[in-house]
Design an enzyme around this catalytic site. Structure first.
Site, PDB file in Angstrom:
ATOM      1  N   ASP A   1       0.805  -1.226   0.000  1.00  0.00           N
ATOM      2  CA  ASP A   1       0.000   0.000   0.000  1.00  0.00           C
ATOM      3  C   ASP A   1       0.833   1.268   0.000  1.00  0.00           C
ATOM      4  O   ASP A   1       0.380   2.311  -0.462  1.00  0.00           O
ATOM      5  CB  ASP A   1      -0.985   0.007   1.175  1.00  0.00           C
TER       6      ASP A   1
ATOM      7  N   ASP B   1       4.386   1.501  13.340  1.00  0.00           N
ATOM      8  CA  ASP B   1       3.704   0.194  13.325  1.00  0.00           C
ATOM      9  C   ASP B   1       4.503  -0.944  13.935  1.00  0.00           C
ATOM     10  O   ASP B   1       3.915  -1.955  14.316  1.00  0.00           O
ATOM     11  CB  ASP B   1       3.264  -0.212  11.915  1.00  0.00           C
TER      12      ASP B   1
END
Length: 769
Positions: free
Chosen positions: A64, A466
């Site tokens: 992405d 993340d």
């Protein structure tokens, strides 16, 4: 894609509206550099993997925010295909969809563009390759794309007609497009010249799309190959993920010219809450579709799996296990085995209570035929030992699956943490367990937030979005654990997203990192190490009022003084601690506080701190963590400010107008040095320092930025900024650069990360020169 330029004369600059005497950097010959990734392996979302039916071992994976990859079956590694992306088109590092021509193993198509719901989002593009991604021809589209938006798990929305490699279809999302775009661009687009030019199917004839962002728009396209007539496939299906659409499935029987709703199935999204995610036609003549009750990949609490008989025009609900109020989840990933008619694999998504799984059926999903692979699965984490997050017997999340069209035993699945695979899938046929392993070597998709290269101990430390952060004792071997982890070295559950990191210039073994934990609710996180990152401990106390924390942090040369500025959204002024985080106080000076969200920085050799803000000329200096004052205004609002390890009071900053230097902790600044290369002006966006060249008296200086032609530049100076050389080339641009940090122990080695939130992990360059 290489860029070769001739050397040309350099020019001065205009500073603050007043013509200044600028330091003009002379050009030199470009240096030969080798670029590679610091090994982390995986670490980001892989929402799709595509197998080419015409060549064994040929797979493509899309990310992405980190470009696309091609699988090298001989080495078991993935090859990056988008590192040539220049700064001006950094948004194109988000890969929206991938398609192959099933009759031509060399043709590859992808749509690129990370965001589509912002007015600043640039238009997307179709990239066409005739050599498996070794090079591309670019065709810009008139609308943006959303590789990193809701619904990015669905697909594929770009497809090639299996009977005619010149014909492609692309379905957009149904998001609201802001000026300069318009919502009339949403819908179905087609090309008859291999993606060179595109025409929109008239709204009245195409599957209907709203512009309210309720789903993912045209989630997938599927061609029914036996319907060949007049040189094209006549029957094409489109899954429509849109609250306003009368159906979730549409069909064309005239090669895509006109479309009509297919009745039945789970009903309309508006009435049943089901959104189609993936749709594939199998050798049994059935169209299989996975559904969830949200656009995904997050927020799905219910889902189903259906199949539609193309010949009989009938539906059948083949859901393996129905979600319940205590076991909520949906269905997302879908794979069919072309060698074994009726063999279907589906994956759950957002099944947080009991963990996601993969179901497999060899009889078209008929009742009682599904096997839950999780019950007997085993997992190997050898390629990425840090990655289990304390749960080594789990599939991961947000899975998308693909079966090798040449070998029914082989399966890949992409997750939020990379790619996994198995080579014994058919063990499930005899009730045996299936073995899954990390299979992501070569894929580096983490999004570093802050890099630092200490003068002793580990060569590199990093705070990473993340995945918290890492101490890299080796650049070529993945670390055993995150700074925050539930197993191995680290602090259990310290954070899930790192933000800022620093090391003490007087005591390099002392390090600090801050970040955020989002589970179960947002909370600030801070950890400190006194042994070079071998072990970490949480701050004994957290500052009052922080909600998310994160932001930037700096540690003084004394190894215990810390200053911390949380994310601006916390609305908390920067704080300090003089006892290693045992207690915190707001930084004040003459009744004032530092600006909320200011960036914090430690001096290179003295127990001094600095604070600054992008877009402001205010500059602040701390004599120690507690005693601050406002320095004279900066000559220009900076893009980035850095200090030089080992040199007290030396501060450098970069801005649109050039590179500036202070030797007295910001009391005064030099005139700007402007840089250009081959006649193209260079706008620096980052600056860092490394070991001096042999015979040089000043550390090597590295600057990342953008040339006036839109390309990415990494520049190096070994004479204090008087002359500069370009050390990257057109094949190594990474969509732009956010930060550069030199290695203070090895001349020529430089670390960098890409800009704009794109995920290419940590890049490092080395040179014999």
């Amino acid at each position: 894609m290489k860029i070769n330029r001739c050397t040309r004369a350099l020019i001065g600059s205009v500073f603050g509206g007043v013509l200044m005497t600028a330091l003009v950097a002379a050009p030199a010959q470009a240096q030969s550099y080798t670029w590679q990734n610091v090994q982390i392996v995986g670490g980001g979302y892989v929402p799709g993997i595509i197998a080419h039916p015409g060549q064994q071992g040929l797979f493509y994976a899309k990310t992405d925010v980190g470009g696309a990859y091609r699988y090298n079956s001989a080495t078991g590694t993935w090859i990056q295909l988008n590192d040539w992306t220049p700064s001006a088109n950094g948004n194109w590092m988000g890969v929206d969809s991938i398609a192959v021509d099933p009759n031509n193993v060399n043709m590859l198509f992808m749509t690129v563009g990370a965001y589509d719901t912002y007015s600043w989002a640039p238009a997307g593009a179709v990239l066409v390759s005739s050599n498996q991604g070794a090079s591309f021809t670019l065709h810009q589209m008139p609308f943006p794309m959303g590789a990193n938006t809701r619904g990015r798990d669905a697909g594929e929305r770009l497809q090639v007609d299996p009977n005619n490699g010149n014909v492609l279809f692309y379905g957009t999302r149904n998001d609201s497009l802001l000026t300069p775009y318009n919502n009339g661009m949403n819908g179905l687009w087609t090309s008859t010249d291999q993606g060179s030019t595109w025409t929109q199917v008239a709204a009245g004839n195409a599957p209907p799309l709203s512009s309210d962002g309720t789903g993912s728009g045209i989630a997938f396209l599927a061609f029914y190959k036996p319907s060949l007539a007049n040189g094209r496939t006549q029957t094409i299906f489109a899954g429509v993920s849109d609250d306003k659409a009368p159906s979730t499935l549409y069909v064309s029987t005239d090669a895509g010219a006109h479309w009509s709703a297919v009745s039945g199935g789970p009903g309309t999204t508006a009435t049943s809450g089901m959104y189609p995610n993936h749709g594939l036609i199998g050798p049994d003549g059935n169209l299989y579709i996975t559904y969830g009750n949200a656009a995904g990949p997050y927020g799905i609490t219910n889902g189903q799996v259906w199949k539609y008989s193309i010949g009989q025009k009938t539906w059948q609900n083949i859901t393996p296990v129905a979600p319940t109020s205590s076991d909520t989840f949906g269905y997302d990933g879908l794979a069919l085995d072309p060698r074994k008619s009726g063999t279907v694999v589906v994956s759950t998504t957002d099944r947080y209570n009991v963990g996601d799984t993969i179901f497999r059926s060899t009889s078209g999903g008929n009742a009682g035929s599904w096997v839950d692979l999780k019950s007997k699965a085993t997992f190997s984490w050898t390629q990425a030992p840090w990655a289990p997050w304390g749960n080594p017997n789990a599939f991961g999340n947000w899975m998308n699956v693909v079966i090798d069209p040449f070998n029914s035993n082989n399966l890949f699945y992409g997750t939020g943490g990379g790619i996994f695979g198995t080579t014994n899938l058919t063990n499930a046929d005899s009730g045996l367990g299936v073995t899954f392993s990390v299979a992501a070597k070569g894929i580096e998709e983490t999004v570093p937030q802050s890099l630092a290269a200490p003068t002793s101990g580990a060569p590199l430390i990093a705070a990473i979005g993340d995945v918290c952060g890492f101490v890299f004792n080796s650049l070529t071997t993945p670390p055993n654990a995150m700074i925050s982890t539930t197993s191995g070295t680290g602090v259990a559950a310290a954070c899930n997203s790192g933000a800022g990191i620093d090391w003490s210039k007087g005591n390099p073994a002392n390090m600090v990192m801050v970040g955020t934990s989002s589970y179960p609710t947002d909370r600030p996180v801070g950890v400190i190490s006194t042994n070079g990152g071998s072990s970490w401990s949480a701050f004994p106390a957290l500052p009052a009022g922080m909600v998310r924390g994160g932001g930037t942090v700096a540690i003084g040369t004394d190894g215990t003084s810390i200053v911390w500025s949380a994310y601006a959204s916390d609305k908390v002024a920067p704080v300090y601690s003089t006892n290693g985080g045992a207690s915190w106080s707001t930084i004040t000076f003459f009744g004032n506080t530092l600006p909320v969200g200011a960036s914090m920085l430690s001096d290179g050799a003295q127990n001094i701190f600095y604070a600054w803000q992008s877009g402001s000329t205010n500059f602040y200096v701390g004599n120690g963590a507690a005693s601050w004052y406002q320095a004279p205004a900066l000559p220009v609002a900076p893009t980035q400010v850095s200090t030089v390890p080992g040199r007290g009071g030396e501060v450098w900053m970069v801005a649109n107008s050039g590179v500036y230097k202070s030797t007295n902790s910001g009391s005064s600044w030099s005139a700007p040095t402007t840089i250009s290369w081959a006649g193209f002006a260079f706008t620096p966006t980052s600056i860092g320092f490394g070991k001096a060249a042999t015979g040089a008296t000043y550390p090597a200086i590295y600057s990342g930025g953008q040339f006036s032609d839109g390309t990415t530049g990494v520049m190096r100076s070994i004479d204090g900024g008087s002359t500069w050389v370009k050390i990257n080339d057109g094949n190594h641009q990474w969509g732009g650069i956010s930060q550069v940090v030199g290695d203070m122990r090895t001349f020529g080695t430089v670390y960098l990360n890409s800009s704009g939130g794109m995920g290419r992990g940590i890049i490092y360059g080395t040179s014999a020169n």
